[in-house]
Design a protein around this motif. Sequence first.
Motif, PDB file in Angstrom:
ATOM      1  N   UNK A  63       0.877  -1.127  -0.041  1.00 52.32           N
ATOM      2  CA  UNK A  63       0.027  -0.108  -0.091  1.00 52.32           C
ATOM      3  C   UNK A  63       0.793   1.334  -0.157  1.00 52.32           C
ATOM      4  N   UNK A  64       1.999   1.351   0.607  1.00 51.96           N
ATOM      5  CA  UNK A  64       2.897   2.679   0.799  1.00 51.96           C
ATOM      6  C   UNK A  64       3.029   3.104  -0.677  1.00 51.96           C
ATOM      7  N   UNK A  65       3.253   2.583  -1.917  1.00 56.27           N
ATOM      8  CA  UNK A  65       3.642   3.265  -2.846  1.00 56.27           C
ATOM      9  C   UNK A  65       2.269   4.286  -3.406  1.00 56.27           C
ATOM     10  N   UNK A  66       1.340   4.040  -2.790  1.00 60.25           N
ATOM     11  CA  UNK A  66       0.109   4.926  -3.097  1.00 60.25           C
ATOM     12  C   UNK A  66      -0.069   6.123  -2.437  1.00 60.25           C
ATOM     13  N   UNK A  67       1.025   6.091  -1.492  1.00 65.25           N
ATOM     14  CA  UNK A  67       0.840   7.223  -0.326  1.00 65.25           C
ATOM     15  C   UNK A  67       1.916   8.304  -0.226  1.00 65.25           C
ATOM     16  N   UNK A  68       2.321   8.618  -1.377  1.00 66.73           N
ATOM     17  CA  UNK A  68       3.455   9.338  -1.524  1.00 66.73           C
ATOM     18  C   UNK A  68       2.818  10.841  -1.653  1.00 66.73           C
ATOM     19  N   UNK A  69       1.736  11.111  -2.022  1.00 64.29           N
ATOM     20  CA  UNK A  69       1.074  12.387  -2.445  1.00 64.29           C
ATOM     21  C   UNK A  69       1.159  13.308  -1.061  1.00 64.29           C
ATOM     22  N   UNK A  70       1.151  14.483  -0.721  1.00 64.05           N
ATOM     23  CA  UNK A  70       0.958  15.214   0.340  1.00 64.05           C
ATOM     24  C   UNK A  70      -0.455  14.891   1.116  1.00 64.05           C
ATOM     25  N   UNK A  71      -1.566  15.025   0.090  1.00 64.36           N
ATOM     26  CA  UNK A  71      -2.902  14.877   0.631  1.00 64.36           C
ATOM     27  C   UNK A  71      -3.438  13.492   0.513  1.00 64.36           C
TER      28      UNK A  71
END
Length: 330
Positions: free
Chosen positions: A23-31
């Motif tokens: 799941x972490x690769x989808x969570x890089x955006x600040x929002x």
Amino acid sequence: MSQAPPPAERHVPVLRERIVELLAPALSAPDAVVVDATVGLGGHAGALLDVAPTARLIGLDRDEQALALAADRLGPHGDRVELVHAVYDELPEVLAKRGITRVAAILFDLGVSSLQLDEPERGFAYRFDVSLDMRMDQRRGITAAAVVNTYDRADLVRILRDYGEERYAQRVASAIIARRAVRAFATTGELVEVLATAIPQSAQRTGGHIAKRTFQALRIEVNDELATWSRALPAAIDRLGVGGRIAVMSYQSLEDRIAKTVLRAGATSSAPPGMPVERPQDAPYLRLLTRGAEGADAHEQASNPRSASVRVRAAERTRLSEPSQLGVAL
């Protein structure tokens, strides 16, 4: 009286590192917003927030006791965490109330939680002789005692066979009805005693505890788990943005079958047979991130026995689609 250990010591999240990897690769955006739809004691949620320091988490659970403990565990993450008392099929309404149309990642960790198994008074575990309850949300719904004391034989057979995959469903149902005609069931121990007489001795030597399948069937019926899950998964996928990821952890074949059906359908072209060119609306809207269902390795199973039956499936959203495309017949 000694105090209960903190949540981090009471619960070791199953496949924590693998869930973070998925799941972490989808969570890089600040929002980025990640939803843990079954937050439990917050183990997976905390790990995701640790590796995604700008992400925001919405955690759902129908169990108010779990939410209180998750709040303690996730407290260091401050206002990046919002916990909501809700069942996971209520996810669309939870997001709509907050003006959120798309999220970056969603996790489902299905079935009974460590908290529910370890708290004797909840009535989920057959190793304790306590009130026959099994409600995940203790403020609403029927209890397991009400099921065994009031359902007719046909309905008992149905839930034992369909939800517990109990080979001796008819014998168990008959034994339950005979026992309740003398005295109503009140505790888990009373039910286990009846199961010991209903299931043949030869069958009791293999397949685990004699109560495992009956308790699973009652828990699913009491909490309406399969119908809820059938609604929840397509609705959750519809809330993923392009590039968003979803991971599902299930612990029994009935839940995993639904996950497999829905995720495979999304990863398969819906173009009619013989169509020379695939239309954009027929293209898959998911990309599978796991090959089939993944399990825990031998090392994790040895150190965390509750990981033995886990099956993990995950996918990434590749395009937006009409909601009707997600309504897979189950």
